[in-house]
Scaffold this motif. Structure first.
Motif, PDB file in Angstrom:
ATOM      1  N   THR A 120       0.821  -1.203   0.000  1.00  0.00           N
ATOM      2  CA  THR A 120       0.000   0.000   0.000  1.00  0.00           C
ATOM      3  C   THR A 120       0.852   1.248   0.000  1.00  0.00           C
ATOM      4  OG1 THR A 120      -1.730  -1.194   1.188  1.00  0.00           O
ATOM      5  CG2 THR A 120      -1.829   1.223   1.224  1.00  0.00           C
ATOM      6  N   ALA A 121       1.930   1.223   0.724  1.00  0.00           N
ATOM      7  CA  ALA A 121       2.807   2.388   0.771  1.00  0.00           C
ATOM      8  C   ALA A 121       3.511   2.606  -0.562  1.00  0.00           C
ATOM      9  CB  ALA A 121       3.837   2.212   1.889  1.00  0.00           C
ATOM     10  N   THR A 122       3.834   1.485  -1.264  1.00  0.00           N
ATOM     11  CA  THR A 122       4.535   1.609  -2.545  1.00  0.00           C
ATOM     12  C   THR A 122       3.607   2.073  -3.643  1.00  0.00           C
ATOM     13  OG1 THR A 122       6.022  -0.157  -1.856  1.00  0.00           O
ATOM     14  CG2 THR A 122       5.964   0.388  -4.206  1.00  0.00           C
ATOM     15  N   HIS A 123       2.361   1.555  -3.657  1.00  0.00           N
ATOM     16  CA  HIS A 123       1.396   1.897  -4.699  1.00  0.00           C
ATOM     17  C   HIS A 123       0.143   2.477  -4.044  1.00  0.00           C
ATOM     18  CE1 HIS A 123       3.905  -0.175  -7.598  1.00  0.00           C
ATOM     19  NE2 HIS A 123       3.930  -1.223  -6.794  1.00  0.00           N
ATOM     20  N   PRO A 124       0.166   3.728  -3.672  1.00  0.00           N
ATOM     21  CA  PRO A 124      -1.002   4.331  -3.042  1.00  0.00           C
ATOM     22  C   PRO A 124      -2.159   4.425  -4.030  1.00  0.00           C
ATOM     23  CG  PRO A 124       0.605   6.006  -3.622  1.00  0.00           C
ATOM     24  CD  PRO A 124       1.242   4.678  -3.888  1.00  0.00           C
ATOM     25  N   PRO A 125      -3.387   4.468  -3.532  1.00  0.00           N
ATOM     26  CA  PRO A 125      -4.530   4.597  -4.444  1.00  0.00           C
ATOM     27  C   PRO A 125      -4.459   5.903  -5.221  1.00  0.00           C
ATOM     28  CG  PRO A 125      -5.184   4.971  -2.150  1.00  0.00           C
ATOM     29  CD  PRO A 125      -3.792   4.426  -2.117  1.00  0.00           C
ATOM     30  N   ALA A 126      -4.937   5.853  -6.483  1.00  0.00           N
ATOM     31  CA  ALA A 126      -4.860   7.023  -7.351  1.00  0.00           C
ATOM     32  C   ALA A 126      -5.708   8.157  -6.779  1.00  0.00           C
ATOM     33  CB  ALA A 126      -5.352   6.664  -8.744  1.00  0.00           C
ATOM     34  N   SER A 127      -5.169   9.349  -6.797  1.00  0.00           N
ATOM     35  CA  SER A 127      -5.878  10.522  -6.311  1.00  0.00           C
ATOM     36  C   SER A 127      -5.365  11.741  -7.056  1.00  0.00           C
ATOM     37  CB  SER A 127      -5.692  10.694  -4.798  1.00  0.00           C
ATOM     38  OG  SER A 127      -4.341  11.015  -4.512  1.00  0.00           O
ATOM     39  N   CYS A 128      -5.985  12.881  -6.790  1.00  0.00           N
ATOM     40  CA  CYS A 128      -5.561  14.141  -7.390  1.00  0.00           C
ATOM     41  C   CYS A 128      -4.882  15.034  -6.366  1.00  0.00           C
ATOM     42  CB  CYS A 128      -6.761  14.848  -8.020  1.00  0.00           C
ATOM     43  SG  CYS A 128      -7.468  13.974  -9.438  1.00  0.00           S
ATOM     44  N   GLY A 129      -4.253  14.417  -5.375  1.00  0.00           N
ATOM     45  CA  GLY A 129      -3.581  15.170  -4.334  1.00  0.00           C
ATOM     46  C   GLY A 129      -2.409  15.978  -4.856  1.00  0.00           C
TER      47      GLY A 129
ATOM     48  N   LEU B 177      -3.181   6.002 -16.695  1.00  0.00           N
ATOM     49  CA  LEU B 177      -4.007   7.156 -16.352  1.00  0.00           C
ATOM     50  C   LEU B 177      -4.839   6.860 -15.115  1.00  0.00           C
ATOM     51  CD1 LEU B 177      -5.302   8.334 -19.848  1.00  0.00           C
ATOM     52  CD2 LEU B 177      -3.377   9.220 -18.531  1.00  0.00           C
ATOM     53  N   GLY B 178      -4.816   7.788 -14.191  1.00  0.00           N
ATOM     54  CA  GLY B 178      -5.665   7.726 -13.020  1.00  0.00           C
ATOM     55  C   GLY B 178      -6.944   8.508 -13.256  1.00  0.00           C
ATOM     56  N   PRO B 179      -7.549   9.019 -12.199  1.00  0.00           N
ATOM     57  CA  PRO B 179      -8.791   9.773 -12.369  1.00  0.00           C
ATOM     58  C   PRO B 179      -8.559  11.109 -13.058  1.00  0.00           C
ATOM     59  CG  PRO B 179      -8.024   9.906 -10.102  1.00  0.00           C
ATOM     60  CD  PRO B 179      -7.139   8.902 -10.781  1.00  0.00           C
ATOM     61  N   VAL B 180      -9.637  11.648 -13.608  1.00  0.00           N
ATOM     62  CA  VAL B 180      -9.585  12.984 -14.218  1.00  0.00           C
ATOM     63  C   VAL B 180      -9.643  14.025 -13.103  1.00  0.00           C
ATOM     64  CG1 VAL B 180     -10.758  14.615 -15.737  1.00  0.00           C
ATOM     65  CG2 VAL B 180     -10.678  12.191 -16.334  1.00  0.00           C
TER      66      VAL B 180
ATOM     67  N   PHE C 279      -5.026  14.643 -15.912  1.00  0.00           N
ATOM     68  CA  PHE C 279      -5.142  13.302 -15.355  1.00  0.00           C
ATOM     69  C   PHE C 279      -4.143  13.115 -14.223  1.00  0.00           C
ATOM     70  CE2 PHE C 279      -6.890  12.531 -19.592  1.00  0.00           C
ATOM     71  CZ  PHE C 279      -7.937  11.668 -19.332  1.00  0.00           C
ATOM     72  N   ALA C 280      -4.519  12.321 -13.237  1.00  0.00           N
ATOM     73  CA  ALA C 280      -3.542  11.816 -12.275  1.00  0.00           C
ATOM     74  C   ALA C 280      -2.847  10.615 -12.901  1.00  0.00           C
ATOM     75  CB  ALA C 280      -4.232  11.426 -10.973  1.00  0.00           C
ATOM     76  N   LEU C 281      -1.552  10.449 -12.633  1.00  0.00           N
ATOM     77  CA  LEU C 281      -0.785   9.331 -13.167  1.00  0.00           C
ATOM     78  C   LEU C 281      -0.512   8.316 -12.069  1.00  0.00           C
ATOM     79  CD1 LEU C 281       1.839  11.103 -15.472  1.00  0.00           C
ATOM     80  CD2 LEU C 281      -0.200   9.846 -16.156  1.00  0.00           C
ATOM     81  N   VAL C 282      -0.648   7.030 -12.402  1.00  0.00           N
ATOM     82  CA  VAL C 282      -0.371   5.949 -11.464  1.00  0.00           C
ATOM     83  C   VAL C 282       0.629   4.991 -12.106  1.00  0.00           C
ATOM     84  CG1 VAL C 282      -2.622   6.111 -10.367  1.00  0.00           C
ATOM     85  CG2 VAL C 282      -2.319   4.594 -12.333  1.00  0.00           C
ATOM     86  N   GLN C 283       1.290   4.196 -11.263  1.00  0.00           N
ATOM     87  CA  GLN C 283       2.266   3.236 -11.758  1.00  0.00           C
ATOM     88  C   GLN C 283       1.574   2.154 -12.585  1.00  0.00           C
ATOM     89  OE1 GLN C 283       5.540   3.801 -11.005  1.00  0.00           O
ATOM     90  NE2 GLN C 283       5.971   2.323 -12.594  1.00  0.00           N
ATOM     91  N   ALA C 284       2.086   1.887 -13.763  1.00  0.00           N
ATOM     92  CA  ALA C 284       1.500   0.865 -14.612  1.00  0.00           C
ATOM     93  C   ALA C 284       1.729  -0.509 -14.016  1.00  0.00           C
ATOM     94  CB  ALA C 284       2.082   0.928 -16.033  1.00  0.00           C
ATOM     95  N   ARG C 285       0.816  -1.418 -14.206  1.00  0.00           N
ATOM     96  CA  ARG C 285       0.951  -2.791 -13.707  1.00  0.00           C
ATOM     97  C   ARG C 285       2.111  -3.492 -14.369  1.00  0.00           C
ATOM     98  NH1 ARG C 285      -5.271  -5.127 -13.441  1.00  0.00           N
ATOM     99  NH2 ARG C 285      -6.071  -3.607 -11.902  1.00  0.00           N
TER     100      ARG C 285
END
Length: 283
Positions: free
Chosen positions: A54-63, A221-224, A271-277
């Motif tokens: 969880t710490a390595t891959h936090p949930p996608a957000s617009c923080g 791509l994470g959330p808009v 867009f928010a960016l997240v780590q690709a699987r």
């Protein structure tokens, strides 16, 4: 045989190995404790691993700390105009203000009647300007009033473009040299449909760009986080400012061609960016 043997029903006088039985029971208890400790350690390891993931891959957000991608998209849609807005000016100059206003009123009323005769309804005709100004000459540099000019602007919307040329001819016919065509503008009855289509195409283009850029960067791509419409409605129509028209009753109708209109829309997406699987981030 002792009394104890008689009570238990045993013929063999050999005493029972009570200490060995106690040792075996103690061993079982120790083994159970060891198993519990091992299972507890495994549970803690799983919990720690989950917490680490969880710490390595936090949930996608617009923080504020989340990496973001901003893209722009442009889309176009075309429609055939079905309305023509005509602005005419009735310009009259007379020696006195009262005479100029009366003459202009008569010609402006005839222009309005010509528009109505061409199919325009009362709601489609509007007085869009009225002015009365003195006219001067400057003999020997001295301003001298030579007359008064009245300008009455009439705006009419025609719903039958195919017949609009004949309507303009009729307007010029009743107004004569006092009539000037200020501007012509084509439009559609329902512009929202073509505007929505242009915006949808602009958004689709922006999303396509964003996916390609994120993929190249090893991200998904994470959330808009935001979506802004940056469209600007362009001015339409062909202006013929200050162009006087003489009476053209016997001349052919004015050729009016509506052509087509293109609506352009522009959007900006964040867009928010997240780590690709399956892609490991570099330390």
């Amino acid at each position: 045989m002792s009394e104890e043997d008689e009570e238990t029903g045993r013929d063999d006088p050999t005493p029972l190995p009570r200490r060995s039985f106690r040792i075996s029971l103690f061993s079982v208890l120790v083994a159970a404790v060891v198993v519990a400790v091992v299972l507890g350690g495994v549970a803690l390891s799983v919990a720690a691993g989950t917490s680490g993931a969880t710490a390595t891959h936090p949930p996608a957000s617009c923080g504020p700390t989340t990496p973001k991608l901003t893209v722009h998209g442009t889309g176009q849609a075309t429609a055939t105009p079905d309305l023509l807005t005509v602005v005419v000016q009735v310009v009259v100059t007379e020696p006195t203000a009262a005479t100029a206003l009366a003459t202009d009123n008569t010609k402006a009323a005839a222009v309005v009647a010509a528009f109505e005769g061409g199919g325009a309804q009362a709601k489609d005709i509007q007085t869009s300007g009225l002015s009365l100004q003195p006219q001067y000459s400057y003999p020997k540099g001295v301003p001298t009033v030579t007359g008064y000019q009245v300008i009455n602007a009439v705006t009419a919307t025609l719903h039958d473009i195919a017949q609009s040329g004949a309507v303009i001819d009729a307007v010029v016919g009743v107004g004569g040299n006092a009539v000037q065509i200020e501007s012509l503008a084509f439009s559609t009855r329902d512009p929202s449909a073509v505007e929505a289509q242009a915006r949808a195409r602009a958004t689709t283009q922006a999303v396509t760009y964003a996916r390609a850029l994120a993929r190249a960067a090893g991200r998904s791509l994470g959330p808009v986080c935001s979506l802004n419409d940056q469209s600007q409605v362009p001015a339409s129509g062909n202006a013929l400012e200050g162009a006087p028209f003489a009476s053209a009753v016997a001349a052919p109708n004015v050729p009016i061609e509506s052509g087509s209109q293109t609506q352009t829309a522009q959007v900006a997406l964040v867009f928010a960016l997240v780590q690709a699987r399956g892609h490991q981030a570099k330390p």
